[in-house]
Write an enzyme that holds these catalytic residues in place. Structure first.
Site, PDB file in Angstrom:
ATOM      1  CG  ASP A 186     -34.112  -6.309-113.663  1.00 33.36           C
ATOM      2  OD1 ASP A 186     -33.358  -5.688-113.060  1.00 33.36           O
ATOM      3  OD2 ASP A 186     -33.958  -7.412-113.464  1.00 33.36           O
TER       4      ASP A 186
ATOM      5  CE  LYS B 193     -27.855  -8.969-107.772  1.00 33.29           C
ATOM      6  NZ  LYS B 193     -28.811  -8.950-108.164  1.00 33.29           N
TER       7      LYS B 193
ATOM      8  CD1 TRP C  31     -30.424 -12.274-113.030  1.00 33.96           C
ATOM      9  CD2 TRP C  31     -31.700 -12.978-111.776  1.00 33.96           C
ATOM     10  NE1 TRP C  31     -29.471 -12.697-112.115  1.00 33.96           N
ATOM     11  CE2 TRP C  31     -30.520 -12.786-111.122  1.00 33.96           C
ATOM     12  CE3 TRP C  31     -33.482 -13.511-111.809  1.00 33.96           C
ATOM     13  CZ2 TRP C  31     -30.799 -13.803-109.985  1.00 33.96           C
ATOM     14  CZ3 TRP C  31     -33.022 -14.024-110.041  1.00 33.96           C
ATOM     15  CH2 TRP C  31     -32.083 -13.936-109.320  1.00 33.96           C
TER      16      TRP C  31
HETATM   17  C1  LIG Z   1     -30.006 -10.499-108.608  1.00 29.59           C
HETATM   18  C2  LIG Z   1     -30.870  -9.816-110.272  1.00 29.59           C
HETATM   19  C3  LIG Z   1     -32.286  -9.762-109.723  1.00 29.59           C
HETATM   20  C4  LIG Z   1     -32.807 -10.844-108.444  1.00 29.59           C
HETATM   21  O1  LIG Z   1     -33.210  -9.465-107.341  1.00 29.59           O
HETATM   22  P1  LIG Z   1     -33.441  -9.856-106.256  1.00 29.59           P
HETATM   23  O2  LIG Z   1     -33.083  -8.176-105.634  1.00 29.59           O
HETATM   24  O3  LIG Z   1     -32.539 -11.070-105.319  1.00 29.59           O
HETATM   25  O4  LIG Z   1     -35.340 -10.164-106.065  1.00 29.59           O
HETATM   26  C5  LIG Z   1     -33.187  -9.825-110.650  1.00 29.59           C
HETATM   27  N1  LIG Z   1     -32.374  -9.782-112.070  1.00 29.59           N
HETATM   28  C6  LIG Z   1     -31.214  -9.207-112.154  1.00 29.59           C
HETATM   29  C7  LIG Z   1     -30.755  -8.646-113.779  1.00 29.59           C
HETATM   30  C8  LIG Z   1     -30.445  -8.946-111.069  1.00 29.59           C
HETATM   31  O5  LIG Z   1     -29.227  -8.868-111.160  1.00 29.59           O
END
Ligand SMILES: *Cc1c(COP(=O)(O)O)cnc(C)c1O
Length: 356
Positions: free
Chosen positions: A168, A192, A101
């Site tokens: 993030d 998540k 990511w």
């Molecule tokens: C799942 C995830 C993403 C991507 O998220 P989307 O909502 O599918 O764009 C980005 N960063 C991390 C750390 C993730 O776990």
């Protein structure tokens, strides 16, 4: 059969949240309309948005220097929106490259300015978090992923730097208490650990905005979203509502410290079980292990398929490494009961006895 939900995302939500969301689809708060059919500028929805924003600030202990936004596009859109708003062609942003990511974030940032890689764990398949960072004095921000969902590593400290921090937090948001005031921008896809897919939480400290020269399209400009209280266009109404229900649940359970206790308890149980069974190996450096996404390997790879069949037979859902790295992974987000982890540990032991 009872299911044990180890999905990596979208993933497990508290049962009460599911029930309340289901009820609101039929009739929102007894108003005779579904949550799916009310306007986003009604008082009904504006109250939802305001309470959700308020609860985020309450949980993060943030003051009015910060704004909370609920935006479309998932965390992946933030890979682009962050540098669009913060990085100029002649400026530099520092990025930690600790996994899939983070590297996607780096790729997007390069479209907008210079990227300096502050640290990389690529030499060891991202199985650890480098502790030494190189951050140029003129960097406009340092970006890192607090929890690497795919590789199973997690930062257990906040980098000590005066450079504004951008994180993030998609896969460990609200799983623990942090000094959130140390961050200038935090983003997280909701699916998540805080709700349903379709909405993205962005928390931004206002003083970091307004420093780039390029024109920013209205819908991508954080300042425009702030000015319109996240109602610049139609927000993902239902997804915001599910986030609100989850935020209320976190608070009613006792807040972030309780989430953290449970998370540590789940992780201890699973990691110690795996450590004590010679059939399995743990590829991640001990001190950098994630409490959210536990990555492990069956030494004899030919047993993997059989193991996954056993999981299916026992209602264990989502036990599978990310398609890009293979191996096995279970995700243990806030709503996962310890009893599911216990059931999984029992299966690990059984399987080890049969095939060890
Ligand atoms: C799942 C995830 C993403 C991507 O998220 P989307 O909502 O599918 O764009 C980005 N960063 C991390 C750390 C993730 O776990």
């Amino acid at each position: 059969m009872q299911k044990h939900n180890f999905n990596s995302g979208p993933s497990i939500l508290p049962q009460t949240v599911i029930e309340q969301a289901a009820a609101a689809i039929k009739d929102f708060n007894g108003i005779g309309l579904s949550i799916l059919e009310i306007g986003h500028r009604t008082k009904w929805f504006m109250d939802i948005m305001e309470e959700a924003r308020h609860l985020v600030k309450q949980l993060m202990n943030l003051d009015d220097n910060y704004e909370v936004l609920f935006l479309h596009g998932g965390a992946s859109t933030q890979f682009m929106q962050v540098p669009y708003n913060l990085l100029d062609q002649n400026k530099t942003a520092a990025y930690c490259n600790n996994g899939i990511w983070g590297s996607k974030g780096i790729k997007e940032a390069k479209l907008f300015g210079n990227v300096h890689v502050a640290s990389s764990s690529a030499d060891k398949n991202h199985s650890y978090i480098p502790k030494e960072l190189s951050i140029p004095g003129h960097a406009v921000y340092l970006h890192y992923t607090t929890n690497n969902t795919v590789e199973g590593t997690q930062w257990h400290h906040i980098p000590a730097t005066d450079t504004p921090l951008v994180s993030d937090m998609s896969s460990d948001i609200f799983s623990r208490d942090l000094d959130f005031k140390k961050f200038s921008l935090i983003y997280a896809g909701a699916q998540k650990n805080m709700g349903a897919a379709g909405v993205n939480l962005v928390v931004v400290k206002k003083d970091i905005l307004g420093k780039v020269n390029r024109p920013i399209p209205t819908i991508l400009d954080y300042r425009q979203h702030i000015a319109s209280d996240s109602l610049l266009n139609t927000p993902p109404v239902f997804a915001v509502y599910v986030s609100l229900l989850t935020l209320r649940w976190i608070i009613s359970e006792g807040g972030l410290n309780v989430m953290a206790q449970r998370s540590t308890e789940r992780a201890r149980l699973l990691y110690s079980t795996l450590e004590n069974l010679p059939l399995y190996t743990l590829p991640v450096a001990t001190e950098d292990r994630s409490e959210m996404n536990i990555v492990f390997i069956i030494k004899d790879a030919s047993l993997e398929k059989l193991f996954l069949q056993e999981c299916e037979t026992h209602g264990m859902v989502g036990v599978k490494g990310h398609r890009s790295v293979g191996g096995l992974r279970v995700s243990m987000y806030n709503a996962l009961p310890l009893s599911s982890v216990q059931a999984f540990c029992d299966l690990l032991k059984d399987f080890s006895e049969k095939h060890g």
